[in-house]
Design an enzyme around this catalytic site. Structure first.
Site, short mmCIF file in Angstrom:
data_model
loop_
_atom_site.label_atom_id
_atom_site.label_comp_id
_atom_site.label_asym_id
_atom_site.label_seq_id
_atom_site.Cartn_x
_atom_site.Cartn_y
_atom_site.Cartn_z
CB THR A 118 -7.12 -2.08 6.41
OG1 THR A 118 -7.26 -1.95 5.33
CG2 THR A 118 -8.65 -2.54 6.86
CB VAL A 124 -0.90 -0.11 1.24
CG1 VAL A 124 -1.62 1.35 1.45
CG2 VAL A 124 -1.87 -1.08 1.15
CD GLU A 141 -5.50 -0.42 0.88
OE1 GLU A 141 -5.67 -0.67 -0.40
OE2 GLU A 141 -5.55 -1.51 1.68
NE ARG A 195 1.37 -10.33 2.68
CZ ARG A 195 1.48 -9.13 2.86
NH1 ARG A 195 1.61 -8.53 3.76
NH2 ARG A 195 1.03 -8.53 1.62
CE LYS A 225 -9.63 -2.00 2.70
NZ LYS A 225 -8.42 -2.02 2.06
CG ASP A 262 9.60 -0.01 5.44
OD1 ASP A 262 8.18 0.04 5.00
OD2 ASP A 262 9.92 -0.68 6.21
CB CYS A 308 -6.99 -7.60 2.02
SG CYS A 308 -5.42 -6.60 1.53
CE LYS A 345 -5.52 -9.85 -7.03
NZ LYS A 345 -6.21 -8.81 -6.96
CD GLU A 397 -1.35 -8.14 -2.34
OE1 GLU A 397 -0.73 -9.30 -2.85
OE2 GLU A 397 -1.34 -7.97 -0.94
C1 UGA Z 1 -8.96 -6.54 -1.81
C2 UGA Z 1 -9.94 -5.75 -2.40
O1 UGA Z 1 -10.57 -6.24 -3.38
C3 UGA Z 1 -9.56 -4.24 -2.35
O2 UGA Z 1 -10.50 -3.60 -2.69
C4 UGA Z 1 -8.91 -4.13 -1.15
O3 UGA Z 1 -8.07 -2.66 -1.23
C5 UGA Z 1 -7.69 -4.72 -0.83
O4 UGA Z 1 -8.19 -6.16 -0.46
C6 UGA Z 1 -7.06 -4.29 0.59
O5 UGA Z 1 -7.99 -4.38 1.71
O6 UGA Z 1 -5.87 -3.94 0.71
P1 UGA Z 1 -6.86 -8.31 -2.87
O7 UGA Z 1 -6.87 -8.83 -1.59
O8 UGA Z 1 -5.70 -7.56 -3.67
O9 UGA Z 1 -7.98 -6.99 -2.82
O10 UGA Z 1 -7.46 -9.27 -3.93
P2 UGA Z 1 -9.00 -9.36 -4.37
O11 UGA Z 1 -8.94 -9.30 -5.97
O12 UGA Z 1 -10.07 -8.78 -3.85
O13 UGA Z 1 -8.99 -11.07 -4.19
C7 UGA Z 1 -9.11 -11.57 -2.93
C8 UGA Z 1 -9.12 -12.89 -2.66
O14 UGA Z 1 -10.63 -13.55 -3.11
C9 UGA Z 1 -8.35 -13.81 -3.78
O15 UGA Z 1 -7.76 -14.98 -3.25
C10 UGA Z 1 -9.33 -14.09 -4.86
O16 UGA Z 1 -8.77 -15.43 -5.52
C11 UGA Z 1 -10.59 -14.30 -4.23
N1 UGA Z 1 -11.69 -14.06 -5.07
C12 UGA Z 1 -12.05 -13.00 -5.58
C13 UGA Z 1 -12.64 -15.29 -5.29
O17 UGA Z 1 -12.42 -16.45 -4.92
N2 UGA Z 1 -13.51 -15.12 -5.97
C14 UGA Z 1 -13.84 -13.76 -6.79
O18 UGA Z 1 -14.96 -13.86 -7.49
C15 UGA Z 1 -13.08 -12.77 -6.31
#
Ligand code: UGA
Length: 474
Positions: free
Chosen positions: A120, A11, A150, A343, A220, A30, A276, A336, A154
């Site tokens: 967060t 972030v 935010e 993590r 958030k 940092d 997250c 992802k 990722e």
């Molecule tokens: C998430 C949020 O989407 C962001 O908006 C937020 O800012 C961020 O957390 C944070 O708090 O910093 P992120 O963790 O990078 O972002 O990834 P996502 O794309 O949200 O995916 C999270 C997990 O859900 C992944 O393991 C992904 O594979 C899974 N996922 C996502 C599913 O299993 N199905 C879906 O339909 C979507």
């Protein structure tokens, strides 16, 4: 404007680099000296598309500097706090890093400071921060505390920062609101030079929401918890589809056509991971609990998510009969695609469970191998998906990297011991995979082929799948 960013993780680094990109003069600090040395030499410690280029370019332009926290506090009136808030064993967010930063600000700052929480944090942290800054000597310091959560995913964090759907500003004073609006003006008005050019996912200007700090903090946690709930919901629907012989892809498509529901985050799979959702759902449950609200809905969300790995292992066992001694190719380790972050990645828990049952694992990931090796030093890692598949009794798709969509099926078929593809992310069209000689098992869909005809007869385009997975506007 002169801006300081404390914390150079996913972030902080994205925030610092992008604020420099839109024209500000940014100083990022940092506490990890090795990380700082790397950054000062233009090397970023994570894989995040487009970030390295911006860090180097802005560093050369003199708009992005790295150094100590004390220097950061002297650099600017505006200070973004972007330090980690990892989970404590009881699920609470650990705010000790934020407290440490507050102490340094209180001791070091001379003159007005706008302290902005971007990490967060639980609701009411802004109030605590303000109190703490005063307690540690800043009683004479003119001070504002604001929340500016935010919403960076990722893998597309730069795009999300520069082209957000929304900018949420939680403030308790006009001065703070004006300063934050000035910071984001180039994004709101679209007047900065975008380094991503044509690859931007979104166009148009973001919605700007100005509210109080408590509400901004809640936005958030509530947003992440809601998205996690959507994923657990569709995962339960996928279980039902498996039993009754329906196709979850079609069910999700049909549901998503209702604009009140929307298609995003309805991709079933082996569960949500990353740094997250799992921690934020936990923290939100604890926040509610401490406030006397029993948010049992979110406990279910967590429970369903935890059961995804066991469900996937059950599916593997059903296909292989026994797991002991079976060679399994694990494709994908990152939580992802487009990141090297492992993590709380489902891959880690899955591999541990499969090893407990005596499986022999060979894993491949385009980016996350080195980070996974630290957590799982005992398994073998391959240089490409084909090497991982050599002699395999099954290939398991754990992360839907786009590259897995461009396979040489003939080569793959000649390498495996048994042509079995178990897809934990529903990357492929069943008919196509089976026509290549593989038995195909996916999540919430018939094992012999799709229940209804899919949109495309060919593979579902992985790129489309990935963007649908990650783009809330898709
Ligand atoms: C998430 C949020 O989407 C962001 O908006 C937020 O800012 C961020 O957390 C944070 O708090 O910093 P992120 O963790 O990078 O972002 O990834 P996502 O794309 O949200 O995916 C999270 C997990 O859900 C992944 O393991 C992904 O594979 C899974 N996922 C996502 C599913 O299993 N199905 C879906 O339909 C979507």
């Amino acid at each position: 404007m002169k801006i300081s960013v404390i914390g150079a993780g996913y972030v902080g680094l994205t925030t610092a680099a992008c604020l420099a990109q839109i024209g500000h003069h940014v100083f990022c600090s940092d506490c990890d000296v090795l990380k700082l040395n790397k950054l000062q030499n233009g090397k970023i410690p994570i894989f995040e598309p487009n970030l390295q280029e911006i860090v180097v370019r802005q560093g050369r332009a003199g708009r992005l500097l790295f150094g100590s926290t004390a220097e950061a506090i002297n650099h600017a009136e505006v200070i973004f706090i972007c330090v980690g808030t990892p989970p404590l064993p009881n699920g609470d967010a650990d705010l000790s890093s934020i407290e440490e930063v507050a102490q340094v600000i209180a001791k070091q700052a001379r003159g007005y400071r706008l302290v902005i929480e971007k990490s967060t944090v639980p609701v009411q942290t802004g109030g605590q921060l303000r109190k703490h800054l005063s307690v540690h000597g800043a009683t004479t310091l003119e001070l504002d505390v604001a929340s500016n959560p935010e919403f960076l995913r990722e893998g597309s964090a730069v795009d999300d920062f520069l082209h957000p759907d929304r900018i949420v500003i939680g403030v308790d004073s006009k001065r703070a609101a004006d300063m934050l609006m000035e910071i984001y003006e180039p994004i709101v008005k679209g007047t900065f030079q975008c380094p991503l050019h044509s690859v931007c996912e979104r166009a148009g200007t973001p919605q700007l929401l100005i509210t109080d700090t408590n509400s901004a903090e809640l936005i958030k946690h509530a947003s992440n918890s809601f998205l996690a709930m959507k994923i657990s919901f569709i995962n339960m629907v996928s279980n039902l589809c498996e039993v009754v012989g329906a196709d979850v892809t079609k069910v999700a498509e049909g549901m998503g056509l209702d604009p009140r529901i929307g298609p995003a985050f309805l991709n079933p799979g082996i569960g949500f991971g990353g740094f997250c959702f799992p921690k934020d759902v936990q923290a939100f449950i604890r926040i509610a609990e401490k406030s006397g609200c029993n948010f049992s809905l979110l406990r279910e969300v967590e429970k369903i998510n935890q059961s995804r790995i066991t469900h996937f292992v059950d599916t593997i066992r059903e296909e292989l009969w026994t797991i002991r001694g079976k060679k399994l190719a694990v494709w994908g380790l990152a939580f992802k695609p487009n990141t090297d972050d492992v993590r709380f990645a489902p891959s880690i828990a899955l591999i541990r469970m499969l090893m407990d049952e005596g499986a022999v694992i060979r894993a491949y990931d385009p980016q996350a191998t080195e980070k996974a090796r630290e957590l799982l030093p005992m398994i073998k890692y391959s240089a490409n998906p084909y090497e991982a598949a050599e002699g395999a009794d099954a290939i398991l798709i754990v992360t839907e990297w786009a590259a897995f969509g461009a396979l040489d099926w003939g080569r793959l078929l000649s390498l495996v011991a048994r042509p079995l593809l178990i897809d934990g992310r529903n990357m492929f069209d069943a008919e196509k995979v089976t026509s290549q000689g593989f038995h195909y098992v996916s999540i919430g869909r018939s094992r012999k082929g799709p229940a209804t005809k899919t949109i495309a007869n060919d593979f579902q385009k992985p790129d489309r799948l990935v963007s649908a997975l990650s783009d809330p506007t898709a």
